[in-house]
Design an enzyme around this catalytic site. Sequence first.
Site, mmCIF file in Angstrom:
data_model
loop_
_atom_site.group_PDB
_atom_site.id
_atom_site.type_symbol
_atom_site.label_atom_id
_atom_site.label_comp_id
_atom_site.label_asym_id
_atom_site.label_seq_id
_atom_site.Cartn_x
_atom_site.Cartn_y
_atom_site.Cartn_z
ATOM 1 N N LYS A 170 0.816 -1.224 0.000
ATOM 2 C CA LYS A 170 0.000 0.000 0.000
ATOM 3 C C LYS A 170 0.845 1.267 0.000
ATOM 4 O O LYS A 170 0.540 2.231 -0.681
ATOM 5 C CB LYS A 170 -0.932 0.004 1.215
ATOM 6 C CG LYS A 170 -2.017 -1.071 1.154
ATOM 7 C CD LYS A 170 -2.955 -0.956 2.342
ATOM 8 C CE LYS A 170 -4.062 -1.999 2.257
ATOM 9 N NZ LYS A 170 -4.990 -1.907 3.405
ATOM 10 N N ARG A 242 0.639 3.026 19.914
ATOM 11 C CA ARG A 242 0.484 3.747 18.640
ATOM 12 C C ARG A 242 -0.320 5.026 18.859
ATOM 13 O O ARG A 242 0.049 6.102 18.363
ATOM 14 C CB ARG A 242 -0.209 2.837 17.624
ATOM 15 C CG ARG A 242 -0.463 3.465 16.241
ATOM 16 C CD ARG A 242 -0.976 2.386 15.305
ATOM 17 N NE ARG A 242 -1.539 2.868 14.058
ATOM 18 C CZ ARG A 242 -0.845 3.114 12.948
ATOM 19 N NH1 ARG A 242 0.456 2.965 12.959
ATOM 20 N NH2 ARG A 242 -1.444 3.520 11.842
ATOM 21 N N HIS A 265 -1.651 6.473 7.318
ATOM 22 C CA HIS A 265 -3.088 6.656 7.116
ATOM 23 C C HIS A 265 -3.344 7.175 5.702
ATOM 24 O O HIS A 265 -2.776 8.194 5.296
ATOM 25 C CB HIS A 265 -3.657 7.675 8.112
ATOM 26 C CG HIS A 265 -3.800 7.131 9.499
ATOM 27 N ND1 HIS A 265 -3.937 7.933 10.606
ATOM 28 C CD2 HIS A 265 -3.845 5.853 9.966
ATOM 29 C CE1 HIS A 265 -4.054 7.190 11.686
ATOM 30 N NE2 HIS A 265 -3.999 5.923 11.326
ATOM 31 N N TYR A 274 -6.756 12.211 16.809
ATOM 32 C CA TYR A 274 -5.821 12.620 17.864
ATOM 33 C C TYR A 274 -5.992 14.092 18.228
ATOM 34 O O TYR A 274 -5.695 14.495 19.356
ATOM 35 C CB TYR A 274 -4.384 12.290 17.443
ATOM 36 C CG TYR A 274 -4.224 10.814 17.164
ATOM 37 C CD1 TYR A 274 -4.369 9.884 18.186
ATOM 38 C CD2 TYR A 274 -4.006 10.347 15.875
ATOM 39 C CE1 TYR A 274 -4.284 8.530 17.931
ATOM 40 C CE2 TYR A 274 -3.917 8.986 15.615
ATOM 41 C CZ TYR A 274 -4.064 8.080 16.647
ATOM 42 O OH TYR A 274 -3.992 6.729 16.399
#
Length: 294
Positions: A170, A242, A265, A274
């Site tokens: 990815k 994490r 991400h 966050y």
Amino acid sequence: MKDYSQEFKIYLSSIKNVSDNTLESYMRDLRQFSAYLDSTVDSVVKVDNELFLKYINHLQKNGKSYSTLTRVVASLKCFYDFLVSINAMKQSPVKGVKLVKKEKKLPEIITNKEVEILLSQPDCTDMKGCRDKAMLETLYATGIKVSELIGLKLSDVNLNVGILHLNSSKNERIIPMYPEAIKSLLNYTTKCREILVLDPQNDYLFTNLNGQPLTRQGVWKIIKQYAKQAVIKKEITPHTLRHSFSTHLLENGAPVKDIQAILGHSDISSTNIYLKIIRNKYAQSYKRYHPMAK
């Protein structure tokens, strides 16, 4: 009772080309669904929309989380789409099923002090402690997932430069590491790993004490052990490190875009969670300490 599980497994691995983790999850969801059906119908192809919704309701009553329910619906939707594609059924009983969205719960994080206490727990005078110290430092230094940790190879770390190189299908990520993490990894790779891993063909960075690849459950147990030892009352998992890594970077001024890149991400909305943690933290402090807010 023909359950089509083997055909579905082949379809997932050869046609859909899903990851090992996804394959395992989908097959587990199908097995559990089939076990539930044993007391209702004699074939998976006889399931209708009403029976499927009863199953979801059954899972809800048994306390399954929204994320688990979402995955189960996705797993079984894929399974029934497969049955429709091979003409075993005319229509999927999962068609049109949508779960009611719930407000996403903010992830648990631990404080800087709690991180320090947790990372100080392993006894580096033995091989297990040496390995565990390097593992914990790597998780907090880089914010990688536990699946990425157990898949790391020796060639993925460059301790001379102080970076971790992840290159998945990815994306590719190059993550810097702080000095203590580099020191712990260097200590582990030069003094402990060569004793643990006798097979020269084994390139895994972290292994169990028998020199075999670690499992997700194995890492989870190790972290639980040290959290208990550190007397940290919060629920701590590999993902807690994490989340804490990301939140602490943000608290110290790191741009959200940079954190998104480090975490891998694809959608920045995943990283923005966050920001909510920090805002919630500040809001709680305001309400607690501002004299006019009481």
